[in-house]
Write a protein that holds these residues in place. Structure first.
Motif, PDB file in Angstrom:
ATOM      1  N   LYS A   1      -6.952   2.142  -6.497  1.00  0.00           N
ATOM      2  CA  LYS A   1      -6.323   3.462  -6.440  1.00  0.00           C
ATOM      3  C   LYS A   1      -7.406   4.516  -6.280  1.00  0.00           C
ATOM      4  O   LYS A   1      -8.343   4.575  -7.080  1.00  0.00           O
ATOM      5  CB  LYS A   1      -5.506   3.721  -7.720  1.00  0.00           C
ATOM      6  N   TYR A   2      -7.273   5.360  -5.246  1.00  0.00           N
ATOM      7  CA  TYR A   2      -8.267   6.399  -5.008  1.00  0.00           C
ATOM      8  C   TYR A   2      -7.635   7.509  -4.162  1.00  0.00           C
ATOM      9  O   TYR A   2      -6.512   7.365  -3.643  1.00  0.00           O
ATOM     10  CB  TYR A   2      -9.501   5.829  -4.318  1.00  0.00           C
ATOM     11  N   VAL A   3      -8.359   8.614  -4.000  1.00  0.00           N
ATOM     12  CA  VAL A   3      -7.890   9.753  -3.207  1.00  0.00           C
ATOM     13  C   VAL A   3      -8.844   9.956  -2.040  1.00  0.00           C
ATOM     14  O   VAL A   3     -10.075   9.972  -2.215  1.00  0.00           O
ATOM     15  CB  VAL A   3      -7.815  11.034  -4.060  1.00  0.00           C
ATOM     16  N   ASP A   4      -8.281  10.129  -0.845  1.00  0.00           N
ATOM     17  CA  ASP A   4      -9.065  10.350   0.364  1.00  0.00           C
ATOM     18  C   ASP A   4      -8.402  11.447   1.185  1.00  0.00           C
ATOM     19  O   ASP A   4      -7.282  11.278   1.680  1.00  0.00           O
ATOM     20  CB  ASP A   4      -9.147   9.055   1.180  1.00  0.00           C
ATOM     21  N   ASN A   5      -9.081  12.602   1.320  1.00  0.00           N
ATOM     22  CA  ASN A   5      -8.538  13.741   2.077  1.00  0.00           C
ATOM     23  C   ASN A   5      -7.137  14.134   1.604  1.00  0.00           C
ATOM     24  O   ASN A   5      -6.205  14.262   2.401  1.00  0.00           O
ATOM     25  CB  ASN A   5      -8.506  13.413   3.575  1.00  0.00           C
ATOM     26  N   ASP A   6      -7.025  14.311   0.302  1.00  0.00           N
ATOM     27  CA  ASP A   6      -5.756  14.730  -0.324  1.00  0.00           C
ATOM     28  C   ASP A   6      -4.636  13.705  -0.151  1.00  0.00           C
ATOM     29  O   ASP A   6      -3.452  14.040  -0.280  1.00  0.00           O
ATOM     30  CB  ASP A   6      -5.295  16.089   0.224  1.00  0.00           C
ATOM     31  N   ILE A   7      -5.003  12.475   0.135  1.00  0.00           N
ATOM     32  CA  ILE A   7      -4.038  11.382   0.222  1.00  0.00           C
ATOM     33  C   ILE A   7      -4.361  10.389  -0.891  1.00  0.00           C
ATOM     34  O   ILE A   7      -5.466   9.834  -0.934  1.00  0.00           O
ATOM     35  CB  ILE A   7      -4.076  10.657   1.579  1.00  0.00           C
ATOM     36  N   GLU A   8      -3.418  10.209  -1.802  1.00  0.00           N
ATOM     37  CA  GLU A   8      -3.595   9.199  -2.848  1.00  0.00           C
ATOM     38  C   GLU A   8      -3.214   7.840  -2.289  1.00  0.00           C
ATOM     39  O   GLU A   8      -2.098   7.653  -1.791  1.00  0.00           O
ATOM     40  CB  GLU A   8      -2.730   9.518  -4.066  1.00  0.00           C
ATOM     41  N   ILE A   9      -4.132   6.904  -2.373  1.00  0.00           N
ATOM     42  CA  ILE A   9      -3.911   5.566  -1.827  1.00  0.00           C
ATOM     43  C   ILE A   9      -3.873   4.560  -2.971  1.00  0.00           C
ATOM     44  O   ILE A   9      -4.790   4.510  -3.787  1.00  0.00           O
ATOM     45  CB  ILE A   9      -5.005   5.193  -0.822  1.00  0.00           C
ATOM     46  N   LEU A  10      -2.815   3.790  -3.013  1.00  0.00           N
ATOM     47  CA  LEU A  10      -2.662   2.749  -4.029  1.00  0.00           C
ATOM     48  C   LEU A  10      -2.367   1.430  -3.338  1.00  0.00           C
ATOM     49  O   LEU A  10      -1.405   1.316  -2.576  1.00  0.00           O
ATOM     50  CB  LEU A  10      -1.517   3.094  -4.990  1.00  0.00           C
ATOM     51  N   LYS A  11      -3.214   0.434  -3.591  1.00  0.00           N
ATOM     52  CA  LYS A  11      -2.994  -0.921  -3.102  1.00  0.00           C
ATOM     53  C   LYS A  11      -2.840  -1.833  -4.307  1.00  0.00           C
ATOM     54  O   LYS A  11      -3.711  -1.871  -5.178  1.00  0.00           O
ATOM     55  CB  LYS A  11      -4.165  -1.380  -2.234  1.00  0.00           C
ATOM     56  N   THR A  12      -1.754  -2.560  -4.349  1.00  0.00           N
ATOM     57  CA  THR A  12      -1.483  -3.350  -5.554  1.00  0.00           C
ATOM     58  C   THR A  12      -0.521  -4.501  -5.256  1.00  0.00           C
ATOM     59  O   THR A  12       0.076  -4.577  -4.168  1.00  0.00           O
ATOM     60  CB  THR A  12      -0.875  -2.441  -6.647  1.00  0.00           C
ATOM     61  N   LYS A  13      -0.373  -5.376  -6.221  1.00  0.00           N
ATOM     62  CA  LYS A  13       0.643  -6.422  -6.124  1.00  0.00           C
ATOM     63  C   LYS A  13       2.024  -5.778  -6.195  1.00  0.00           C
ATOM     64  O   LYS A  13       2.246  -4.854  -6.981  1.00  0.00           O
ATOM     65  CB  LYS A  13       0.486  -7.432  -7.264  1.00  0.00           C
TER      66      LYS A  13
ATOM     67  N   GLU B   1       0.850  -1.196   0.000  1.00  0.00           N
ATOM     68  CA  GLU B   1       0.000   0.000   0.000  1.00  0.00           C
ATOM     69  C   GLU B   1       0.885   1.245   0.000  1.00  0.00           C
ATOM     70  O   GLU B   1       1.789   1.366   0.827  1.00  0.00           O
ATOM     71  CB  GLU B   1      -0.900   0.035   1.227  1.00  0.00           C
ATOM     72  N   TYR B   2       0.632   2.139  -0.957  1.00  0.00           N
ATOM     73  CA  TYR B   2       1.322   3.423  -1.020  1.00  0.00           C
ATOM     74  C   TYR B   2       0.332   4.518  -0.631  1.00  0.00           C
ATOM     75  O   TYR B   2      -0.776   4.590  -1.172  1.00  0.00           O
ATOM     76  CB  TYR B   2       1.840   3.703  -2.437  1.00  0.00           C
ATOM     77  N   ARG B   3       0.742   5.389   0.288  1.00  0.00           N
ATOM     78  CA  ARG B   3      -0.054   6.560   0.655  1.00  0.00           C
ATOM     79  C   ARG B   3       0.765   7.806   0.347  1.00  0.00           C
ATOM     80  O   ARG B   3       1.800   8.046   0.992  1.00  0.00           O
ATOM     81  CB  ARG B   3      -0.437   6.533   2.134  1.00  0.00           C
ATOM     82  N   THR B   4       0.311   8.578  -0.637  1.00  0.00           N
ATOM     83  CA  THR B   4       1.044   9.757  -1.089  1.00  0.00           C
ATOM     84  C   THR B   4       0.271  11.020  -0.745  1.00  0.00           C
ATOM     85  O   THR B   4      -0.877  11.193  -1.171  1.00  0.00           O
ATOM     86  CB  THR B   4       1.285   9.711  -2.603  1.00  0.00           C
ATOM     87  N   ASP B   5       0.911  11.901   0.052  1.00  0.00           N
ATOM     88  CA  ASP B   5       0.331  13.198   0.370  1.00  0.00           C
ATOM     89  C   ASP B   5       0.453  14.080  -0.864  1.00  0.00           C
ATOM     90  O   ASP B   5       1.558  14.418  -1.288  1.00  0.00           O
ATOM     91  CB  ASP B   5       1.078  13.823   1.555  1.00  0.00           C
TER      92      ASP B   5
ATOM     93  N   THR C   1       2.482  17.423  -0.298  1.00  0.00           N
ATOM     94  CA  THR C   1       3.941  17.375  -0.086  1.00  0.00           C
ATOM     95  C   THR C   1       4.634  16.358  -0.990  1.00  0.00           C
ATOM     96  O   THR C   1       5.863  16.340  -1.064  1.00  0.00           O
ATOM     97  CB  THR C   1       4.240  17.016   1.376  1.00  0.00           C
ATOM     98  N   GLN C   2       3.843  15.483  -1.622  1.00  0.00           N
ATOM     99  CA  GLN C   2       4.361  14.405  -2.464  1.00  0.00           C
ATOM    100  C   GLN C   2       5.197  13.397  -1.669  1.00  0.00           C
ATOM    101  O   GLN C   2       6.009  12.670  -2.229  1.00  0.00           O
ATOM    102  CB  GLN C   2       5.174  14.956  -3.633  1.00  0.00           C
ATOM    103  N   GLN C   3       5.008  13.368  -0.368  1.00  0.00           N
ATOM    104  CA  GLN C   3       5.669  12.377   0.465  1.00  0.00           C
ATOM    105  C   GLN C   3       4.872  11.075   0.455  1.00  0.00           C
ATOM    106  O   GLN C   3       3.641  11.090   0.600  1.00  0.00           O
ATOM    107  CB  GLN C   3       5.813  12.898   1.899  1.00  0.00           C
ATOM    108  N   THR C   4       5.572   9.956   0.306  1.00  0.00           N
ATOM    109  CA  THR C   4       4.912   8.656   0.206  1.00  0.00           C
ATOM    110  C   THR C   4       5.341   7.741   1.332  1.00  0.00           C
ATOM    111  O   THR C   4       6.540   7.618   1.628  1.00  0.00           O
ATOM    112  CB  THR C   4       5.232   7.985  -1.141  1.00  0.00           C
TER     113      THR C   4
END
Length: 257
Positions: A166-178, A141-145, A148-151
């Protein structure tokens, strides 16, 4: 038998098919290398995992992938058939003597080089393609602000969703993947696999130096006007740059682990 059937069953027809499938595989090597360069991004594998998902789920690319698998099989089978026909057509002693005198080492050993590459393809696909398609790789899981572009990265024990979300929640991009990137890191911890990959890329270099030029000769592009360009591409692009590019990847992960 029609003229087209006769052509395809003839030695020339087999060489034409070898040439066309070989050049298609050369095109794939260029695309594959460009995609794999994302392994070197300093983003903990996010870009590469995005790329891996795209390459395995985008319908047009999936269709092309079946053409790729077919080309590999056809190229290998026709190479074997031609090698057997050539061996039967010439006395062994004469072939060895004449080949040693008048042909390059790569030309005389295309069968050995091709065998090494076939073993490499099976090994490579079992390590990555098979495991990726059969839940043999971990999840991440990647969580990118987005401000700030911090992951931040979190390894997931199992997938509680489809293999890509992959979706955005409160300006946080969340990616769950293999996490195929993690599989690459794990695979290239083994020195013997890294050594085998480097040897296979050396075999690929010699195979392409001879095969690229031969393919264009078979297709009739042997005019002196095109020869320098074909020779340059065959040696410096496909014989040097591409094999080195692929060989650097296992070496990089082995020495950076």
């Amino acid at each position: 038998m029609s003229k087209s059937q006769h052509l395809l069953s003839s030695s020339l027809g087999k060489k034409l098919i070898m040439s066309l499938t070989g050049l298609f595989l050369c095109t794939f090597l260029v695309v594959h290398l460009i995609g794999n360069l994302q392994l070197f991004y300093n983003d903990q594998g996010k870009a590469f995992n995005d790329y891996a998902h795209f390459m395995t789920h985008f319908t047009p690319i999936r269709i092309v992938s079946y053409l790729l698998y077919t080309s590999i099989v056809v190229h290998a089978v026709y190479a074997l058939v031609l090698a057997i026909q050539n061996r039967k057509a010439r006395p062994v002693g004469y072939a060895v003597f004449r080949g040693s005198a008048n042909s390059a080492w790569s030309s005389r050993n295309m069968g050995i080089l091709g065998t090494v590459l076939l073993v490499f393809i099976v090994t490579h696909m079992s390590n990555f393609w098979w495991k990726y398609h059969n839940d043999g790789v971990p999840y991440v899981e990647y969580r990118t602000d987005l401000a700030t572009q911090q992951t931040t990265v979190t390894e997931l024990l199992a997938a509680e969703y489809s293999d890509y979300v992959k979706y955005v929640d409160n300006d946080i991009e969340i990616l769950k993947t293999k996490d195929l990137y993690k599989q690459v890191q794990f695979t290239f911890k083994s020195w013997y696999l890294v050594l085998f990959y480097v040897i296979a890329m050396a075999a690929l270099s010699f195979h392409l130096i001879h095969g690229f030029k031969s393919a264009f000769q078979t297709l009739g592009f042997d005019h002196r006007k095109y020869a320098p360009i074909i020779r340059f591409l065959g040696i410096w692009v496909f014989g040097v740059a591409i094999p080195i590019g692929f060989a650097i990847m296992p070496l990089y992960f082995y020495f950076s682990n």
